[in-house]
Design an enzyme around this catalytic site. Structure first.
Site, short mmCIF file in Angstrom:
data_model
loop_
_atom_site.label_atom_id
_atom_site.label_comp_id
_atom_site.label_asym_id
_atom_site.label_seq_id
_atom_site.Cartn_x
_atom_site.Cartn_y
_atom_site.Cartn_z
N ASP A 94 -2.36 -16.27 10.19
CA ASP A 94 -0.96 -16.26 9.74
C ASP A 94 -0.02 -16.88 10.76
OD1 ASP A 94 -1.67 -15.00 7.38
OD2 ASP A 94 -1.33 -12.99 8.18
N ARG A 153 0.82 -1.21 0.00
CA ARG A 153 0.00 0.00 0.00
C ARG A 153 0.85 1.26 0.00
NH1 ARG A 153 -2.67 -4.22 2.01
NH2 ARG A 153 -4.96 -4.31 1.87
N GLN A 192 -8.43 -6.80 0.99
CA GLN A 192 -8.00 -6.55 -0.38
C GLN A 192 -9.14 -5.96 -1.21
OE1 GLN A 192 -6.29 -10.08 -2.07
NE2 GLN A 192 -4.62 -10.17 -0.59
#
Length: 350
Positions: free
Chosen positions: A334, A35, A187
């Site tokens: 994650d 980003r 996203q």
């Protein structure tokens, strides 16, 4: 293996470190790095974005921006960091990407690159178009979930059986509208937000659950009228913003490996400076502390878009078992493999 294979070293014994003590900086958070590069390329002015040990995905975004003429260059720095030089192409009135149109942009294996770029290209205007492609793996991933809301806003988006290659041409007039996304995806929120910067009026994006707010934080810091309230993102367009030099903070998922190691080693004290402390990413700290880990957080007095600080982990007397389920799993997606290591070293059944 019994002997060295061609091109590989011979067998090595993995030893036990008597102590884990010291300080190290983990790689930059790639979600923020993507980003930082793209948003500065859409801004007015120039900026330097420093990324520690950029991986292949971040390199994919940098390569795409180079094809569009927004990447002025890069310079290697100490500690494996790279300083990217960005030529922003936007104006104070509107964010846009440079490029003459007709580009074939290789996103390699990066889904973040493909989806965020789709939104940025959708707001570039009908005079120019580009085709997003990727490697075999990325070409098998779904893209209609980002194409559908962009089409609803007036962009011309064509996928290939719902996947890449994806052809994106901005509409003659991107429309501001209210979106209710069927899935909670940072996203997709990011892609729609970038397109909405070109729309005249207020766009709202509501998700069915929480998502990471890196897009809203960074765009707001750059001066764009973008905000988040709960699960709703609001954008007032058309809008431009100014490029800002930025040192991307460390990735807390990378830090998690050292937090676990420091918690289970019998002689450990590890400092991890400059780690991002976004509230949506801190579940790993909560869980390890619940298991008995000794982790201190020292916030930094930074002026950037993301909170950051130093993590200090010391050996814990004994980790104990924990049970995880429901929404907590999504928050830890994650870090679950690393948590499995901590669970294996903990007392009891996790």
């Amino acid at each position: 293996m019994s002997q060295a294979e061609p091109g590989f070293p011979g067998p090595r014994r993995v030893g036990f470190a008597a102590a884990l003590r010291g300080e190290l900086r983990v790689p930059s958070d790639k979600s923020i790095a993507h980003r930082a590069l793209l948003f500065n390329a859409m801004a007015s002015g120039e900026a330097e974005v420093t990324v520690r040990r950029p991986g292949a995905d971040v390199r994919a975004t940098a390569s795409v921006l180079h094809e569009l003429g927004a990447m002025a260059g890069e310079k290697p720095m100490d500690g494996g960091a790279t300083e990217f030089w960005i030529n922003g192409a936007g104006s104070t009135e509107r964010a846009r990407l440079i490029g003459s149109g007709g580009e074939r942009l290789d996103c390699r294996n990066s889904g973040t690159t493909a989806r965020l770029m789709a939104g940025a290209l959708a707001g570039r205007g009908a005079a120019s178009a580009a085709t997003l492609v990727g490697d075999e793996s990325l070409s098998g991933r779904p893209m209609e979930r980002v194409a559908v809301p962009l089409r609803a806003m007036g962009a011309d988006v064509e996928t290939t059986n719902g996947r890449l290659p994806m052809h994106v041409r901005g509409g003659t007039s991107i429309q501001a509208m209210a979106h209710r996304l069927p899935v909670a995806s940072a996203q997709i929120v990011g892609a729609v937000t970038l397109a909405a910067l070109a729309a005249d009026g207020r766009t709202t994006i509501e998700t069915p659950g929480p998502t990471r707010d890196h897009t809203e934080r960074l765009l707001g810091w750059l001066g764009a009228p973008v905000s988040r309230d709960g699960v709703t993102t609001t954008i007032d367009g058309p809008a431009g913003f100014a490029a800002q030099t930025f040192d991307v903070p460390g990735d807390i998922s990378s830090a998690a490996a050292w937090l676990v190691a420091g918690s289970i080693h019998p002689d450990a004290e590890i400092r991890l400076p400059g780690v991002g402390l976004n509230p949506s990413r801190l579940a790993i700290l909560d869980v390890l502390r619940e298991m008995g880990a000794k982790i201190d957080v020292e916030p930094s007095a930074t002026e950037g878009p993301e909170p950051e600080g130093t993590l200090l982990v010391r050996v814990a007397p004994q980790l104990h078992a924990i049970e995880l389920s429901g929404d907590r799993i999504a928050e830890l997606i994650d870090e679950l493999p690393l948590l499995a290591v901590a669970m294996a070293a903990a007392e009891g059944t996790s």
